[in-house]
Design an enzyme around this catalytic site. Structure first.
Site, PDB file in Angstrom:
ATOM      1  N   SER A  71     -59.129 -13.095  49.347  1.00  0.00           N
ATOM      2  CA  SER A  71     -60.369 -12.421  49.741  1.00  0.00           C
ATOM      3  C   SER A  71     -60.110 -11.420  50.871  1.00  0.00           C
ATOM      4  CB  SER A  71     -61.419 -13.434  50.190  1.00  0.00           C
ATOM      5  OG  SER A  71     -61.695 -14.341  49.144  1.00  0.00           O
ATOM      6  N   SER A 199     -52.696 -14.538  46.382  1.00  0.00           N
ATOM      7  CA  SER A 199     -53.108 -15.716  47.139  1.00  0.00           C
ATOM      8  C   SER A 199     -52.249 -16.903  46.728  1.00  0.00           C
ATOM      9  CB  SER A 199     -54.584 -15.998  46.852  1.00  0.00           C
ATOM     10  OG  SER A 199     -54.972 -17.187  47.510  1.00  0.00           O
ATOM     11  N   THR A 237     -51.691 -15.032  65.604  1.00  0.00           N
ATOM     12  CA  THR A 237     -50.389 -15.685  65.409  1.00  0.00           C
ATOM     13  C   THR A 237     -50.215 -16.048  63.939  1.00  0.00           C
ATOM     14  OG1 THR A 237     -50.506 -16.553  67.643  1.00  0.00           O
ATOM     15  CG2 THR A 237     -48.952 -17.629  66.144  1.00  0.00           C
ATOM     16  N   CYS A 324     -66.894 -19.802  42.741  1.00  0.00           N
ATOM     17  CA  CYS A 324     -67.772 -19.161  43.714  1.00  0.00           C
ATOM     18  C   CYS A 324     -69.206 -19.111  43.222  1.00  0.00           C
ATOM     19  CB  CYS A 324     -67.290 -17.748  44.002  1.00  0.00           C
ATOM     20  SG  CYS A 324     -65.510 -17.652  44.085  1.00  0.00           S
TER      21      CYS A 324
HETATM   22  C1  LIG Z   1     -59.231 -16.988  43.982  1.00  0.00           C
HETATM   23  C2  LIG Z   1     -59.396 -15.527  43.826  1.00  0.00           C
HETATM   24  C3  LIG Z   1     -59.638 -14.698  44.931  1.00  0.00           C
HETATM   25  C4  LIG Z   1     -59.832 -15.249  46.319  1.00  0.00           C
HETATM   26  O1  LIG Z   1     -58.639 -15.737  46.876  1.00  0.00           O
HETATM   27  P1  LIG Z   1     -58.744 -16.705  48.158  1.00  0.00           P
HETATM   28  O2  LIG Z   1     -57.321 -16.878  48.585  1.00  0.00           O
HETATM   29  O3  LIG Z   1     -59.359 -17.981  47.688  1.00  0.00           O
HETATM   30  O4  LIG Z   1     -59.550 -15.989  49.175  1.00  0.00           O
HETATM   31  C5  LIG Z   1     -59.742 -13.341  44.728  1.00  0.00           C
HETATM   32  N1  LIG Z   1     -59.613 -12.813  43.504  1.00  0.00           N
HETATM   33  C6  LIG Z   1     -59.371 -13.563  42.418  1.00  0.00           C
HETATM   34  C7  LIG Z   1     -59.215 -12.917  41.094  1.00  0.00           C
HETATM   35  C8  LIG Z   1     -59.268 -14.951  42.536  1.00  0.00           C
HETATM   36  O5  LIG Z   1     -59.048 -15.684  41.458  1.00  0.00           O
END
Ligand SMILES: *Cc1c(COP(=O)(O)O)cnc(C)c1O
Length: 396
Positions: A71, A199, A237, A324
């Site tokens: 995100s 992520s 950090t 979400c």
């Molecule tokens: C899970 C996801 C995110 C968000 O990642 P986080 O690390 O949970 O903030 C963004 N984009 C896509 C396509 C995702 O599947």
């Protein structure tokens, strides 16, 4: 029996990732900005992790910025490109209707700040064509952001082609590759990607850590002011334990990518075949151009939430779409984008697999979904109307 089929929401950390992370929660605890021995041990580990991750993506180490996850990376990419565009008087951004909310909500904010947003339609099979991007680019376009693979229906977009078009037209190209990295071959150079978000917790790494790749020469806007960490691009950090876990998880996922994809594709296609036997059901998204572990169906006359609760009773962890949006009664914006009407979109089920799932689990799941769908239809007035011909089936 407990079967975890919600790997698009998050994955279990691999043993390799846990083992790589632990020493940095224990003996190696220095702050990499400190000049003493303890700090330098952490700084060396950080530099090494950055280099190893850069190798996996085929970029330079200093093109990587560590963030708190997908995100934040999406937010920073979009604000940065918008800032660059605004300086040149370019205030038009192109994206798609089925992006993750980290992108869509940032675009909402940019729109309020005076940017014009074009959201491209998604074809019924869940694919956006490169030609749509090319047709939408204008003189004042500063950014194209198209996700690599969709988190609900798993469809994979023609990223390399879109990147080629953007490069030729001198427009920054960002891709939210959170669902793709570690599962598909991603190469930022070959695929003409200027900015990419990933992520760790989507490929068996820890939560709360991710990367924004940004091609050399494109200046990033800082979202978090603070110290000079990440060459001034993100204060705070560094989360060294998480970064070490993420680097190990990425290397492991990339080394096993073909083997895992082969295994997952077999399980996925068996699951799709099994669920297709349910009458008045439809697979969401292209059958072939999708993530190796993604299955997403709509069942007519079914309410998704009830389906999930009853599957949970049978030990199956599933989802109706994005983590979400669950909890809200709005139907998935992704399913609406591919043309499913509200009633149908409400009856969706997403099952996302990992390498740890077995053929036995898939057979059990097919049986369980069939039973639950039959049960729910049996007590549904909507289904009775459909069967008695008072209403017409939408899914044939
Ligand atoms: C899970 C996801 C995110 C968000 O990642 P986080 O690390 O949970 O903030 C963004 N984009 C896509 C396509 C995702 O599947």
């Amino acid at each position: 029996m407990r079967i975890y089929l919600d790997n698009a929401a998050t994955t279990k950390m691999s043993k390799t990732a846990v083992n790589a992370l632990l020493p940095y929660m224990d003996d190696i605890y220095g702050n990499p900005s400190s000049l003493h021995l303890a700090g330098q041990a952490a700084a060396e580990a950080l530099a090494d992790a950055r280099k190893r991750m850069a190798n996996c993506l085929d970029c330079a180490a200093d093109e990587i910025t560590f963030t708190s996850g997908g995100s934040e990376a999406d937010n920073q990419a979009l604000y940065s490109a918008a800032r660059i565009g605004a300086r040149k008087g370019k205030r038009h951004i192109i994206s798609t209707a089925f992006e993750h909310h980290a992108v869509l909500h940032t675009l909402d904010k940019l729109e309020k700040e005076g940017f014009e947003i074009t959201l491209l339609d998604v074809h019924e099979n869940g694919i956006v064509h490169a030609k749509q991007v090319s047709d939408a680019i204008r003189e004042d376009t500063c950014l194209v952001t198209v996700m690599y693979a969709n988190n609900e229906i798993g469809t994979v977009q023609p990223i390399q082609k879109i990147g080629e078009i953007c490069r030729a037209r001198d427009v920054i190209f960002h891709t939210d590759a959170v669902q793709a990295v570690g599962h598909l071959h991603v190469n930022v150079r070959e695929q003409n990607i200027d900015m990419l978000s990933l992520s760790a917790h989507k490929f068996h790494g820890p939560k709360g850590i991710g990367i924004l790749y940004c091609r050399k020469g494109i200046p990033l806007t800082t979202l978090i002011e603070g110290g000079a960490q990440e060459r001034g691009r993100r204060g705070g950090t560094e989360n060294i334990p998480a970064i070490m876990g993420m680097a190990a998880a990425l290397e492991e996922a990339c080394a096993l990518i073909d083997e895992n994809a082969g295994k997952l594709t077999v399980l996925r296609d068996r699951l799709i075949a099994g669920l297709s036997e349910i009458p008045h059901s439809i697979l969401n998204g292209d059958a072939g151009r999708r993530l190796p572990g993604n299955v997403n169906f709509c069942f007519e006359g079914i309410e998704g939430e009830s389906l999930l609760l009853l599957l949970d009773d049978k030990g199956i962890c599933a989802s109706s779409g994005s983590a979400c949006t669950s909890g809200s009664l709005d139907p998935s914006h992704v399913l609406l984008a591919i043309g499913r009407i509200h009633d149908i979109a409400h009856g969706s089920l997403r099952l996302t697999l990992s390498e740890e799932n077995t053929a036995e689990e898939i057979e059990y799941t097919i049986q369980a979904v069939k039973e639950v769908v039959t049960y729910l239809r049996g007590i549904s007035p909507v289904w009775r109307d459909l069967v008695e011909g008072k209403k017409e089936f939408i899914i044939k």
